[in-house]
Design a protein around this motif. Structure first.
Motif, PDB file in Angstrom:
ATOM      1  N   SER A 123      26.749 -18.795  37.577  1.00 38.08           N
ATOM      2  CA  SER A 123      25.727 -18.622  38.367  1.00 38.08           C
ATOM      3  C   SER A 123      25.149 -17.305  38.552  1.00 38.08           C
ATOM      4  N   ASN A 124      25.479 -16.520  37.644  1.00 39.02           N
ATOM      5  CA  ASN A 124      25.150 -15.086  37.893  1.00 39.02           C
ATOM      6  C   ASN A 124      23.936 -14.825  36.934  1.00 39.02           C
ATOM      7  N   GLU A 125      22.744 -14.579  37.427  1.00 37.22           N
ATOM      8  CA  GLU A 125      21.462 -14.599  36.590  1.00 37.22           C
ATOM      9  C   GLU A 125      21.174 -13.115  36.100  1.00 37.22           C
ATOM     10  N   ALA A 126      21.704 -12.100  36.643  1.00 40.97           N
ATOM     11  CA  ALA A 126      21.159 -10.721  36.323  1.00 40.97           C
ATOM     12  C   ALA A 126      21.834  -9.860  35.316  1.00 40.97           C
ATOM     13  N   ASN A 127      23.468 -10.371  35.127  1.00 38.96           N
ATOM     14  CA  ASN A 127      24.053  -9.540  34.474  1.00 38.96           C
ATOM     15  C   ASN A 127      24.609 -10.181  32.920  1.00 38.96           C
ATOM     16  N   VAL A 128      24.728  -9.411  32.203  1.00 42.84           N
ATOM     17  CA  VAL A 128      25.175  -9.627  30.643  1.00 42.84           C
ATOM     18  C   VAL A 128      26.196  -8.808  30.186  1.00 42.84           C
ATOM     19  N   VAL A 129      27.029  -9.207  29.435  1.00 38.61           N
ATOM     20  CA  VAL A 129      28.247  -8.374  28.908  1.00 38.61           C
ATOM     21  C   VAL A 129      27.647  -7.118  28.236  1.00 38.61           C
ATOM     22  N   CYS A 130      28.023  -5.986  28.619  1.00 37.41           N
ATOM     23  CA  CYS A 130      27.627  -4.736  28.323  1.00 37.41           C
ATOM     24  C   CYS A 130      28.820  -3.673  28.223  1.00 37.41           C
ATOM     25  N   GLY A 131      29.298  -3.845  27.267  1.00 45.29           N
ATOM     26  CA  GLY A 131      30.591  -2.855  27.191  1.00 45.29           C
ATOM     27  C   GLY A 131      31.416  -3.560  25.923  1.00 45.29           C
ATOM     28  N   LEU A 132      32.390  -2.372  25.612  1.00 45.73           N
ATOM     29  CA  LEU A 132      33.328  -2.709  24.504  1.00 45.73           C
ATOM     30  C   LEU A 132      34.581  -3.195  25.074  1.00 45.73           C
ATOM     31  N   ARG A 133      35.108  -4.582  24.480  1.00 44.95           N
ATOM     32  CA  ARG A 133      36.414  -5.126  24.746  1.00 44.95           C
ATOM     33  C   ARG A 133      37.505  -4.295  24.716  1.00 44.95           C
ATOM     34  N   VAL A 134      38.474  -4.521  25.845  1.00 38.11           N
ATOM     35  CA  VAL A 134      39.561  -3.626  25.874  1.00 38.11           C
ATOM     36  C   VAL A 134      40.623  -4.514  26.264  1.00 38.11           C
ATOM     37  N   PRO A 135      42.031  -4.212  25.986  1.00 42.28           N
ATOM     38  CA  PRO A 135      42.967  -5.045  26.218  1.00 42.28           C
ATOM     39  C   PRO A 135      43.113  -5.451  27.725  1.00 42.28           C
ATOM     40  N   ARG A 136      43.371  -6.612  28.223  1.00 42.76           N
ATOM     41  CA  ARG A 136      43.465  -6.852  29.805  1.00 42.76           C
ATOM     42  C   ARG A 136      44.413  -6.285  30.421  1.00 42.76           C
ATOM     43  N   ARG A 137      45.479  -5.881  29.682  1.00 36.43           N
ATOM     44  CA  ARG A 137      46.553  -4.992  30.567  1.00 36.43           C
ATOM     45  C   ARG A 137      45.877  -3.719  31.116  1.00 36.43           C
ATOM     46  N   ALA A 138      44.954  -3.065  30.356  1.00 39.19           N
ATOM     47  CA  ALA A 138      44.276  -1.709  30.449  1.00 39.19           C
ATOM     48  C   ALA A 138      43.890  -1.777  32.048  1.00 39.19           C
ATOM     49  N   GLY A 139      43.197  -2.927  32.625  1.00 38.77           N
ATOM     50  CA  GLY A 139      42.443  -3.027  33.898  1.00 38.77           C
ATOM     51  C   GLY A 139      43.552  -3.272  35.201  1.00 38.77           C
ATOM     52  N   LEU A 140      44.734  -3.804  34.707  1.00 36.74           N
ATOM     53  CA  LEU A 140      45.757  -4.586  35.701  1.00 36.74           C
ATOM     54  C   LEU A 140      45.911  -3.448  36.966  1.00 36.74           C
ATOM     55  N   LYS A 141      46.191  -2.256  36.507  1.00 39.18           N
ATOM     56  CA  LYS A 141      46.688  -1.108  37.335  1.00 39.18           C
ATOM     57  C   LYS A 141      45.339  -0.888  38.295  1.00 39.18           C
ATOM     58  N   THR A 190      34.330  -8.552  33.594  1.00 43.27           N
ATOM     59  CA  THR A 190      35.438  -9.606  33.268  1.00 43.27           C
ATOM     60  C   THR A 190      34.497 -10.784  33.062  1.00 43.27           C
ATOM     61  N   VAL A 191      34.827 -11.682  31.719  1.00 47.32           N
ATOM     62  CA  VAL A 191      34.419 -12.809  31.731  1.00 47.32           C
ATOM     63  C   VAL A 191      35.318 -13.838  30.829  1.00 47.32           C
ATOM     64  N   HIS A 192      35.589 -14.944  31.372  1.00 44.54           N
ATOM     65  CA  HIS A 192      36.563 -15.786  30.734  1.00 44.54           C
ATOM     66  C   HIS A 192      37.780 -15.221  30.524  1.00 44.54           C
ATOM     67  N   GLY A 193      38.449 -14.314  31.309  1.00 41.98           N
ATOM     68  CA  GLY A 193      39.681 -13.816  30.883  1.00 41.98           C
ATOM     69  C   GLY A 193      39.701 -12.484  30.248  1.00 41.98           C
ATOM     70  N   ARG A 194      38.498 -12.335  29.780  1.00 48.32           N
ATOM     71  CA  ARG A 194      38.279 -11.048  28.849  1.00 48.32           C
ATOM     72  C   ARG A 194      37.894 -10.038  29.434  1.00 48.32           C
ATOM     73  N   LEU A 195      38.311  -8.708  29.056  1.00 46.35           N
ATOM     74  CA  LEU A 195      37.711  -7.122  29.774  1.00 46.35           C
ATOM     75  C   LEU A 195      37.113  -6.630  29.034  1.00 46.35           C
ATOM     76  N   TYR A 196      35.924  -5.838  29.456  1.00 45.01           N
ATOM     77  CA  TYR A 196      35.166  -5.257  28.540  1.00 45.01           C
ATOM     78  C   TYR A 196      34.903  -3.765  29.439  1.00 45.01           C
ATOM     79  N   LEU A 197      35.111  -2.533  28.745  1.00 45.64           N
ATOM     80  CA  LEU A 197      34.769  -1.313  29.279  1.00 45.64           C
ATOM     81  C   LEU A 197      33.392  -1.035  29.316  1.00 45.64           C
ATOM     82  N   SER A 198      32.757  -0.550  30.262  1.00 52.52           N
ATOM     83  CA  SER A 198      31.111  -0.524  30.622  1.00 52.52           C
ATOM     84  C   SER A 198      30.999   0.972  31.248  1.00 52.52           C
TER      85      SER A 198
END
Length: 305
Positions: free
Chosen positions: A234-252, A171-179
Motif C-alpha cells: 500500500s506504499n505508493e511513493a517508494n521503490v527499492v533504491c539500494g544494494l542488497r546486503v545480508p539481513r544480519r547486517a541490519g539486526l544490530k 526492507t521488502v519481503h524479508g530482504r534488506l537493501y542499503l540505500s
C-alpha cells in the motif's frame, strides 16, 4: 553583538512529527484516511516497525516528544488506539487536526501537553508511520543539533539548519537493501523561535525541497545507516533504491528486523544490481540538481524554485 559561547549545552525542544492519517492531495491516500481496512493495515505497520523503533531510540533521549498528526474526522477505532498509545507512552501525543493546521499551533499544543518549557531553539523531525529509525537515530540527531548550535554561537554556522542522515536501509519481503538518499523522508529542521516569525518546521515543504528553507545543510555521513524504509503493497511513493546486503547486517541497528520472516526466494542477480544503481543515480542526481538550482536562485536574489 553576537553572543559568546555558553558553557552548558544549548537547549532546544525536539519534536518528531508523523502524519498518521492526514489526507494528502495525491494518490489514493486522500480518500483512505478514514477507511477502516486501510487504517487496520496502517496500525499493523505502525505497531510492527515504527512504534517499537522510536520507543527504543527514546530511551537514550527522554526529552523528545512524538506528535502523531491524525485527521480531524478519524473514526472512533483510531481514537481508541491512539488513547491506548498515549496511556502507555505519555511522551507520544496524538493530535486531531485539519490539513491546514499551523506548525506553531502544533508545537505550542504539544509542549503544553507535555508540560515542557518552550526553548529558544526548535528541532523537528519527519517520520512516516510505516517506517522505522535506528536505535541511535535520536541520540545522534540531538548531538548533531547541539553541535550546530555551538557553531552558530561561534559564528561558524547559520540557522536554520537542515540535518539529514544520508544512509539508511530499505526492507521488502524479508530482504534488506542499503540505500543513500540526501533528501530522504527522515529529515530534520533546526531553527530559532521568534515572536515575529512563523515556525518553519520539517513539514513546510516536501522532504526533497526542504533544503530551500535552510541556510545550512548538514549531512551526517559518519552515522552510517540510521533509518529503515518499509516497502509494502500500500506504499505508493517508494521503490527499492539500494544494494542488497545480508539481513544480519541490519539486526544490530534495527531490532524490529529480528522478528521479520526471511525471504524464501530471491530473484535478483545482475539485473537487480543494475536497477538499484540506476534508481540511486537518478535520485541523487535529482537532489543535487535541486540544490544547485536553489543556490543559484538565492545568489541571484530569486526565490527558490
Amino acid at each position: 553583538m553576537r553572543e559568546t559561547p555558553i558553557s552548558r549545552k544549548p537547549t532546544f525542544n525536539h519534536l518528531i512529527i508523523t502524519r498518521y492519517n492526514l489526507p494528502v492531495s495525491w494518490g489514493r491516500r486522500g480518500q483512505l484516511h478514514a477507511d477502516e481496512d486501510w487504517l487496520k493495515e496502517r496500525q499493523r505497520l505502525f505497531e510492527r516497525y515504527c512504534l517499537p523503533s522510536v520507543v527504543l531510540a527514546e530511551r537514550s533521549c527522554p526529552s523528545v516528544t512524538w506528535v502523531l498528526r491524525c485527521a480531524a474526522d478519524s473514526p472512533p477505532s483510531l481514537r481508541i488506539f491512539m488513547a491506548q498509545v498515549r496511556q502507555l507512552y505519555p511522551w507520544i501525543i496524538p493530535m486531531y487536526l485539519e490539513e491546514n493546521a499551523l506548525a506553531s499551533d502544533i508545537v505550542d499544543e504539544s509542549l503544553k501537553q507535555r508540560a515542557s518549557k518552550p526553548c529558544r531553539f526548535l528541532l523537528t523531525t519527519r517520520l512516516d508511520s510505516d517506517d522505522a529509525v535506528g536505535r541511535d537515530f535520536v541520540k545522534d540527531l540531538q548531538h548533531a543539533a547541539e553541535r550546530s548550535l555551538e557553531l552558530e554561537f561561534l559564528g561558524k554556522r547559520e540557522l536554520p539548519v537542515l540535518i539529514n542522515f544520508p544512509f539508511g536501509c530499505q526492507t521488502v519481503h524479508g530482504r534488506l537493501y542499503l540505500s543513500a538518499d540526501l533528501g530522504n523522508p527522515f529529515v530534520s529542521f533546526l531553527e530559532e523561535r521568534s515572536d515575529d516569525k512563523p515556525i518553519i518546521g520539517c513539514y513546510s515543504g516536501t522532504h526533497r525541497d526542504l533544503h530551500q528553507s535552510a541556510r545550512t545543510v548538514s549531512q551526517l555521513m559518519a552515522s552510517g545507516a540510521s533509518w529503515l524504509q518499509v516497502i509494502h503493497g500500500s506504499n505508493e511513493a517508494n521503490v527499492v533504491c539500494g544494494l542488497r546486503v545480508p539481513r544480519r547486517a541490519g539486526l544490530k541497528r534495527y531490532l524490529v528486523l529480528r522478528s521479520e520472516k526471511r525471504s524464501e526466494t530471491y530473484h535478483g542477480g545482475i539485473k537487480e544490481v543494475v536497477h538499484a544503481i540506476r534508481n540511486q543515480t537518478v535520485q541523487l542526481g535529482a537532489y543535487c540538481w535541486k540544490r544547485a538550482t536553489a543556490s543559484m536562485n538565492q545568489s541571484m536574489g530569486r526565490p527558490g524554485q
